[in-house]
Scaffold this motif. Structure first.
Motif, PDB file in Angstrom:
ATOM      1  N   MET A   8     -44.625  46.568 -27.575  1.00 50.73           N
ATOM      2  CA  MET A   8     -44.138  46.905 -26.235  1.00 50.73           C
ATOM      3  C   MET A   8     -43.231  45.794 -25.711  1.00 50.73           C
ATOM      4  SD  MET A   8     -44.191  48.904 -23.535  1.00 50.73           S
ATOM      5  CE  MET A   8     -43.889  48.798 -21.768  1.00 50.73           C
ATOM      6  N   LYS A   9     -42.051  46.137 -25.268  1.00 51.50           N
ATOM      7  CA  LYS A   9     -41.133  45.158 -24.711  1.00 51.50           C
ATOM      8  C   LYS A   9     -41.626  44.705 -23.343  1.00 51.50           C
ATOM      9  CE  LYS A   9     -37.063  47.041 -27.049  1.00 51.50           C
ATOM     10  NZ  LYS A   9     -35.754  47.696 -26.895  1.00 51.50           N
ATOM     11  N   THR A  10     -41.262  43.498 -22.973  1.00 51.26           N
ATOM     12  CA  THR A  10     -41.629  42.991 -21.659  1.00 51.26           C
ATOM     13  C   THR A  10     -40.774  43.677 -20.600  1.00 51.26           C
ATOM     14  OG1 THR A  10     -40.002  41.206 -21.675  1.00 51.26           O
ATOM     15  CG2 THR A  10     -42.161  40.759 -22.674  1.00 51.26           C
ATOM     16  N   VAL A  11     -41.236  43.619 -19.358  1.00 46.86           N
ATOM     17  CA  VAL A  11     -40.458  44.222 -18.278  1.00 46.86           C
ATOM     18  C   VAL A  11     -39.117  43.517 -18.137  1.00 46.86           C
ATOM     19  CG1 VAL A  11     -41.502  42.787 -16.477  1.00 46.86           C
ATOM     20  CG2 VAL A  11     -40.539  45.012 -15.884  1.00 46.86           C
ATOM     21  N   GLU A  12     -39.088  42.227 -18.439  1.00 44.16           N
ATOM     22  CA  GLU A  12     -37.824  41.486 -18.384  1.00 44.16           C
ATOM     23  C   GLU A  12     -36.841  42.007 -19.423  1.00 44.16           C
ATOM     24  OE1 GLU A  12     -40.941  39.240 -16.432  1.00 44.16           O
ATOM     25  OE2 GLU A  12     -40.826  40.054 -18.479  1.00 44.16           O
ATOM     26  N   GLU A  13     -37.337  42.293 -20.619  1.00 42.78           N
ATOM     27  CA  GLU A  13     -36.471  42.839 -21.672  1.00 42.78           C
ATOM     28  C   GLU A  13     -35.984  44.233 -21.294  1.00 42.78           C
ATOM     29  OE1 GLU A  13     -38.298  40.689 -25.678  1.00 42.78           O
ATOM     30  OE2 GLU A  13     -39.292  42.456 -24.858  1.00 42.78           O
ATOM     31  N   LEU A  14     -36.862  45.039 -20.723  1.00 43.61           N
ATOM     32  CA  LEU A  14     -36.471  46.387 -20.307  1.00 43.61           C
ATOM     33  C   LEU A  14     -35.407  46.326 -19.214  1.00 43.61           C
ATOM     34  CD1 LEU A  14     -39.960  48.149 -20.163  1.00 43.61           C
ATOM     35  CD2 LEU A  14     -38.215  48.398 -21.940  1.00 43.61           C
ATOM     36  N   ALA A  15     -35.590  45.415 -18.264  1.00 43.30           N
ATOM     37  CA  ALA A  15     -34.617  45.283 -17.176  1.00 43.30           C
ATOM     38  C   ALA A  15     -33.264  44.828 -17.698  1.00 43.30           C
ATOM     39  CB  ALA A  15     -35.146  44.308 -16.128  1.00 43.30           C
ATOM     40  N   ALA A  16     -33.266  43.915 -18.657  1.00 46.49           N
ATOM     41  CA  ALA A  16     -32.010  43.444 -19.244  1.00 46.49           C
ATOM     42  C   ALA A  16     -31.287  44.592 -19.954  1.00 46.49           C
ATOM     43  CB  ALA A  16     -32.279  42.303 -20.218  1.00 46.49           C
ATOM     44  N   GLU A  17     -32.044  45.453 -20.616  1.00 48.65           N
ATOM     45  CA  GLU A  17     -31.442  46.603 -21.299  1.00 48.65           C
ATOM     46  C   GLU A  17     -30.839  47.583 -20.285  1.00 48.65           C
ATOM     47  OE1 GLU A  17     -34.411  48.320 -23.792  1.00 48.65           O
ATOM     48  OE2 GLU A  17     -34.300  46.724 -25.299  1.00 48.65           O
ATOM     49  N   ILE A  18     -31.520  47.764 -19.155  1.00 52.51           N
ATOM     50  CA  ILE A  18     -30.996  48.665 -18.124  1.00 52.51           C
ATOM     51  C   ILE A  18     -29.683  48.129 -17.573  1.00 52.51           C
ATOM     52  CG2 ILE A  18     -31.399  49.567 -15.802  1.00 52.51           C
ATOM     53  CD1 ILE A  18     -34.406  49.700 -16.531  1.00 52.51           C
ATOM     54  N   VAL A  19     -29.638  46.830 -17.300  1.00 49.33           N
ATOM     55  CA  VAL A  19     -28.408  46.223 -16.786  1.00 49.33           C
ATOM     56  C   VAL A  19     -27.269  46.415 -17.784  1.00 49.33           C
ATOM     57  CG1 VAL A  19     -27.305  44.014 -16.243  1.00 49.33           C
ATOM     58  CG2 VAL A  19     -29.529  44.563 -15.267  1.00 49.33           C
ATOM     59  N   ALA A  20     -27.545  46.208 -19.065  1.00 52.60           N
ATOM     60  CA  ALA A  20     -26.517  46.390 -20.088  1.00 52.60           C
ATOM     61  C   ALA A  20     -26.071  47.847 -20.165  1.00 52.60           C
ATOM     62  CB  ALA A  20     -27.053  45.933 -21.440  1.00 52.60           C
ATOM     63  N   ARG A  21     -27.017  48.762 -19.999  1.00 54.46           N
ATOM     64  CA  ARG A  21     -26.726  50.189 -20.072  1.00 54.46           C
ATOM     65  C   ARG A  21     -25.887  50.641 -18.874  1.00 54.46           C
ATOM     66  NH1 ARG A  21     -31.816  51.612 -20.389  1.00 54.46           N
ATOM     67  NH2 ARG A  21     -31.936  51.278 -22.624  1.00 54.46           N
ATOM     68  N   GLU A  22     -26.146  50.051 -17.731  1.00 50.74           N
ATOM     69  CA  GLU A  22     -25.468  50.473 -16.503  1.00 50.74           C
ATOM     70  C   GLU A  22     -24.011  50.020 -16.450  1.00 50.74           C
ATOM     71  OE1 GLU A  22     -26.210  52.364 -14.052  1.00 50.74           O
ATOM     72  OE2 GLU A  22     -28.374  52.661 -14.129  1.00 50.74           O
ATOM     73  N   GLY A  23     -23.737  48.843 -17.004  1.00 47.92           N
ATOM     74  CA  GLY A  23     -22.356  48.372 -16.995  1.00 47.92           C
ATOM     75  C   GLY A  23     -22.007  47.601 -15.734  1.00 47.92           C
ATOM     76  N   GLY A  24     -20.722  47.382 -15.525  1.00 49.07           N
ATOM     77  CA  GLY A  24     -20.258  46.541 -14.423  1.00 49.07           C
ATOM     78  C   GLY A  24     -20.004  47.275 -13.127  1.00 49.07           C
ATOM     79  N   PHE A  25     -19.006  46.810 -12.392  1.00 46.39           N
ATOM     80  CA  PHE A  25     -18.685  47.353 -11.068  1.00 46.39           C
ATOM     81  C   PHE A  25     -18.083  48.752 -11.205  1.00 46.39           C
ATOM     82  CE2 PHE A  25     -15.840  48.046  -7.468  1.00 46.39           C
ATOM     83  CZ  PHE A  25     -16.657  47.707  -6.388  1.00 46.39           C
ATOM     84  N   VAL A  26     -18.627  49.686 -10.433  1.00 46.78           N
ATOM     85  CA  VAL A  26     -18.153  51.074 -10.459  1.00 46.78           C
ATOM     86  C   VAL A  26     -18.020  51.579  -9.024  1.00 46.78           C
ATOM     87  CG1 VAL A  26     -18.613  53.439 -11.202  1.00 46.78           C
ATOM     88  CG2 VAL A  26     -19.281  51.521 -12.671  1.00 46.78           C
TER      89      VAL A  26
END
Length: 203
Positions: free
Chosen positions: A1-19
């Protein structure tokens, strides 16, 4: 199981930059954090006394991760759900708010669990999710991801402006669908033909 920190980092990467997409109900967004969220939390990064697009632009990936962990994982009690559900529910909670929990609750209802679809992770939802896990095992995660995918399709059915998030210009799967399918086994992902059949009425 990934840590919540790892999951959050993946979400940020998935979301991308300024939109700043006028068809996005969330408004101006960066790293998945909307201007509405920043205003609700009073995050004035420029220090000018109000929260606007400039504050969204100033948001760092690290600050976005902290917001997700605190306000989209811990506070809504995502961590109290079975581990097989946490990553997908967390990801969808960032993407769709309390609807992520409502999708789960409707799924639990379909599985015969007596739980209200109120968007809150309370004792009854936690118990129902654990009971469903005992019955379905890890397939519960697939069932949730499928229900999530169906939610996105249904949302696009109802709101034409949102269809570009579910279907690309070339007719292929859009970001919403690909995102939901990341959390299911490959055998449950739609083929391109199935996706095109599902969305053909959007012409």
């Amino acid at each position: 199981m990934k840590t919540v920190e790892e999951l959050a980092a993946e979400i940020v990467a998935r979301e991308g930059g300024f939109v700043d997409d006028p068809d996005d109900p969330g408004g101006v967004t960066k790293h998945g954090v909307t201007i509405g969220t920043m205003r609700r939390l009073g995050i004035d990064l420029t220090g000018d006394g109000h929260v606007d697009a400039g504050d969204v632009r100033a948001l760092t990936p690290e600050r976005a991760q902290a917001i997700f962990i605190d306000h989209y994982f811990h506070r809504p009690r995502i961590g109290a759900l079975p581990e097989v559900l946490q990553a997908s529910v967390f990801d969808m909670h960032v993407n769709a708010g309390a609807n992520a929990v409502k999708v789960l609750q409707h799924l639990l209802q379909d599985m015969g669990q007596g739980v209200a679809a109120d968007g809150q992770v309370g004792p009854r939802t936690i118990a129902a999710a654990k009971a469903a896990l005992a019955e379905a095992g890890d397939l519960l995660a697939d069932a949730y991801a499928i229900a999530r995918r169906n939610y996105y399709y249904a949302l696009a059915d109802q709101r034409p402006a949102s269809r570009k998030f579910a279907r690309r210009k070339d007719g292929g799967k859009g970001g919403w669908i690909l995102r939901a399918e990341e959390f299911m086994q490959p055998r449950f992902r739609l083929t391109e033909a199935q996706h095109r059949e599902r969305t053909k009425a959007w012409a």
